[in-house]
Design a protein around this motif. Structure first.
Motif, PDB file in Angstrom:
ATOM      1  N   TYR A  94       0.843  -1.197   0.000  1.00 26.49           N
ATOM      2  CA  TYR A  94       0.000   0.000   0.000  1.00 26.49           C
ATOM      3  C   TYR A  94       0.876   1.243   0.000  1.00 26.49           C
ATOM      4  O   TYR A  94       1.866   1.317   0.723  1.00 26.49           O
ATOM      5  N   ILE A  95       0.471   2.224  -0.803  1.00 26.85           N
ATOM      6  CA  ILE A  95       1.127   3.528  -0.772  1.00 26.85           C
ATOM      7  C   ILE A  95       0.054   4.614  -0.819  1.00 26.85           C
ATOM      8  O   ILE A  95      -0.831   4.609  -1.683  1.00 26.85           O
ATOM      9  N   GLY A  96       0.097   5.514   0.156  1.00 26.15           N
ATOM     10  CA  GLY A  96      -0.858   6.611   0.236  1.00 26.15           C
ATOM     11  C   GLY A  96      -0.237   7.898  -0.270  1.00 26.15           C
ATOM     12  O   GLY A  96       0.775   8.357   0.270  1.00 26.15           O
ATOM     13  N   LEU A  97      -0.830   8.475  -1.308  1.00 28.36           N
ATOM     14  CA  LEU A  97      -0.299   9.694  -1.928  1.00 28.36           C
ATOM     15  C   LEU A  97      -1.361  10.783  -2.028  1.00 28.36           C
ATOM     16  O   LEU A  97      -1.210  11.741  -2.793  1.00 28.36           O
ATOM     17  N   SER A  98      -2.426  10.669  -1.275  1.00 25.30           N
ATOM     18  CA  SER A  98      -3.535  11.623  -1.381  1.00 25.30           C
ATOM     19  C   SER A  98      -3.122  13.022  -0.930  1.00 25.30           C
ATOM     20  O   SER A  98      -2.162  13.199  -0.182  1.00 25.30           O
ATOM     21  N   ASP A  99      -3.848  14.013  -1.423  1.00 24.02           N
ATOM     22  CA  ASP A  99      -3.654  15.404  -0.993  1.00 24.02           C
ATOM     23  C   ASP A  99      -2.229  15.900  -1.211  1.00 24.02           C
ATOM     24  O   ASP A  99      -1.618  16.495  -0.321  1.00 24.02           O
ATOM     25  N   ASN A 100      -1.703  15.610  -2.397  1.00 20.52           N
ATOM     26  CA  ASN A 100      -0.398  16.125  -2.791  1.00 20.52           C
ATOM     27  C   ASN A 100      -0.560  16.950  -4.067  1.00 20.52           C
ATOM     28  O   ASN A 100      -1.628  17.531  -4.292  1.00 20.52           O
ATOM     29  N   GLN A 101       0.478  16.988  -4.901  1.00 25.80           N
ATOM     30  CA  GLN A 101       0.436  17.802  -6.116  1.00 25.80           C
ATOM     31  C   GLN A 101       0.777  16.981  -7.363  1.00 25.80           C
ATOM     32  O   GLN A 101       1.307  17.508  -8.340  1.00 25.80           O
ATOM     33  N   PHE A 102       0.469  15.690  -7.315  1.00 31.04           N
ATOM     34  CA  PHE A 102       0.746  14.826  -8.464  1.00 31.04           C
ATOM     35  C   PHE A 102      -0.225  15.137  -9.605  1.00 31.04           C
ATOM     36  O   PHE A 102      -1.432  15.261  -9.393  1.00 31.04           O
ATOM     37  N   THR A 103       0.314  15.239 -10.798  1.00 28.52           N
ATOM     38  CA  THR A 103      -0.530  15.447 -11.970  1.00 28.52           C
ATOM     39  C   THR A 103      -0.757  14.143 -12.747  1.00 28.52           C
ATOM     40  O   THR A 103      -1.593  14.092 -13.646  1.00 28.52           O
ATOM     41  N   ARG A 104      -0.008  13.113 -12.384  1.00 28.67           N
ATOM     42  CA  ARG A 104      -0.198  11.787 -12.985  1.00 28.67           C
ATOM     43  C   ARG A 104       0.320  10.723 -12.020  1.00 28.67           C
ATOM     44  O   ARG A 104       1.091  11.025 -11.105  1.00 28.67           O
ATOM     45  N   LYS A 105      -0.099   9.520 -12.226  1.00 33.12           N
ATOM     46  CA  LYS A 105       0.350   8.407 -11.393  1.00 33.12           C
ATOM     47  C   LYS A 105       1.829   8.155 -11.647  1.00 33.12           C
ATOM     48  O   LYS A 105       2.260   8.013 -12.802  1.00 33.12           O
ATOM     49  N   PRO A 106       2.640   8.126 -10.576  1.00 29.94           N
ATOM     50  CA  PRO A 106       4.083   7.900 -10.759  1.00 29.94           C
ATOM     51  C   PRO A 106       4.365   6.590 -11.495  1.00 29.94           C
ATOM     52  O   PRO A 106       3.829   5.543 -11.135  1.00 29.94           O
ATOM     53  N   HIS A 107       5.213   6.657 -12.529  1.00 26.07           N
ATOM     54  CA  HIS A 107       5.512   5.478 -13.348  1.00 26.07           C
ATOM     55  C   HIS A 107       6.198   4.374 -12.548  1.00 26.07           C
ATOM     56  O   HIS A 107       6.027   3.185 -12.846  1.00 26.07           O
ATOM     57  N   CYS A 108       6.965   4.753 -11.541  1.00 25.32           N
ATOM     58  CA  CYS A 108       7.718   3.747 -10.783  1.00 25.32           C
ATOM     59  C   CYS A 108       6.806   2.744 -10.084  1.00 25.32           C
ATOM     60  O   CYS A 108       7.233   1.627  -9.762  1.00 25.32           O
ATOM     61  N   LEU A 109       5.544   3.122  -9.855  1.00 27.11           N
ATOM     62  CA  LEU A 109       4.625   2.223  -9.154  1.00 27.11           C
ATOM     63  C   LEU A 109       4.278   0.997  -9.990  1.00 27.11           C
ATOM     64  O   LEU A 109       3.876  -0.043  -9.444  1.00 27.11           O
ATOM     65  N   SER A 110       4.440   1.089 -11.281  1.00 26.34           N
ATOM     66  CA  SER A 110       4.106  -0.038 -12.164  1.00 26.34           C
ATOM     67  C   SER A 110       5.055  -1.209 -11.973  1.00 26.34           C
ATOM     68  O   SER A 110       4.749  -2.336 -12.393  1.00 26.34           O
ATOM     69  N   ARG A 111       6.182  -0.979 -11.336  1.00 25.34           N
ATOM     70  CA  ARG A 111       7.163  -2.054 -11.112  1.00 25.34           C
ATOM     71  C   ARG A 111       6.906  -2.806  -9.819  1.00 25.34           C
ATOM     72  O   ARG A 111       7.575  -3.795  -9.529  1.00 25.34           O
TER      73      ARG A 111
END
Length: 205
Positions: free
Chosen positions: A170-187
């Motif tokens: 699990y990784i929680g990234l809510s309430d930040n400033q991401f404009t797209r899903k980080p590519h590194c998560l696909s690994r």
């Protein structure tokens, strides 16, 4: 009449003389003072968990710094430093390698030390509600990490090394400033859930 007015004036002056200092001292007493973490405090804040592990709970203490000597002596399995005023963490020592859970949510953290990679046995790391604009690439060296909370910060990107967290579920990234899903998560083959709620995610055309 003049005598009555004079007596009334004297009473007012006497009242002010005694009341004002009391009010000032009361206001001073009402101010929250930052508490220094002592070895005695740390010892009193330890508790044994059901699985015979030890937790050090220093949450809600108003502390601004974390003496690493305290963590070296009492930070055995779980360390809770949440809801304080911590802006900077000390460089982690190899003597803290046994920590499984580190909770630092709701502080004032602006950065993490690169030496965080020493926490080889860390399984859960909570960094929610801080002031982080980035995380060190060394975070990707925590091979046993299963849960990572990074919500409510100021993150725009993640280092590619996050993709090396092979045990992450699990990784929680809510309430930040991401404009797209980080590519590194696909690994991350074992990743079960990603929370990207309330980010300015751009929609693909």
């Amino acid at each position: 009449m003049k005598m009555e007015m004079l007596l009334a004036l004297m009473n007012i002056m006497i009242t002010l003389f005694f009341i004002v200092p009391i009010e000032k001292s009361s206001m001073a007493a009402g101010k929250k003072k930052t508490k220094a973490v002592t070895l005695k405090m740390a010892q009193q804040c330890q508790e044994m968990l059901l699985d015979n592990k030890w937790r050090l709970d220093l949450s809600f203490r108003g502390i601004t710094t974390v003496p690493k000597e305290v963590l070296m002596l009492y930070g055995r399995d779980e360390v809770n430093l949440s809801r304080n005023l911590i802006k900077k963490l000390p460089d982690f020592c190899e003597t803290m390698e046994n920590i499984n859970v580190l909770d630092l949510h709701s502080n004032k953290l602006e950065q993490l030390p690169a030496t965080i990679y020493h926490l080889k046995n860390l399984q859960a790391l909570n960094l929610c509600n801080n002031c982080l604009k980035g995380v060190p690439k060394e975070l990707g060296l925590l091979n046993n990490l299963q849960t990572l909370h990074l919500g409510m910060n100021q993150l725009k990107v993640l280092p590619g090394s996050i993709g090396d967290l092979t045990e992450l579920r699990y990784i929680g990234l809510s309430d930040n400033q991401f404009t797209r899903k980080p590519h590194c998560l696909s690994r991350l083959k074992k990743l079960e859930r990603v929370n990207l709620d309330r980010n300015p995610i751009l929609t693909e055309d």
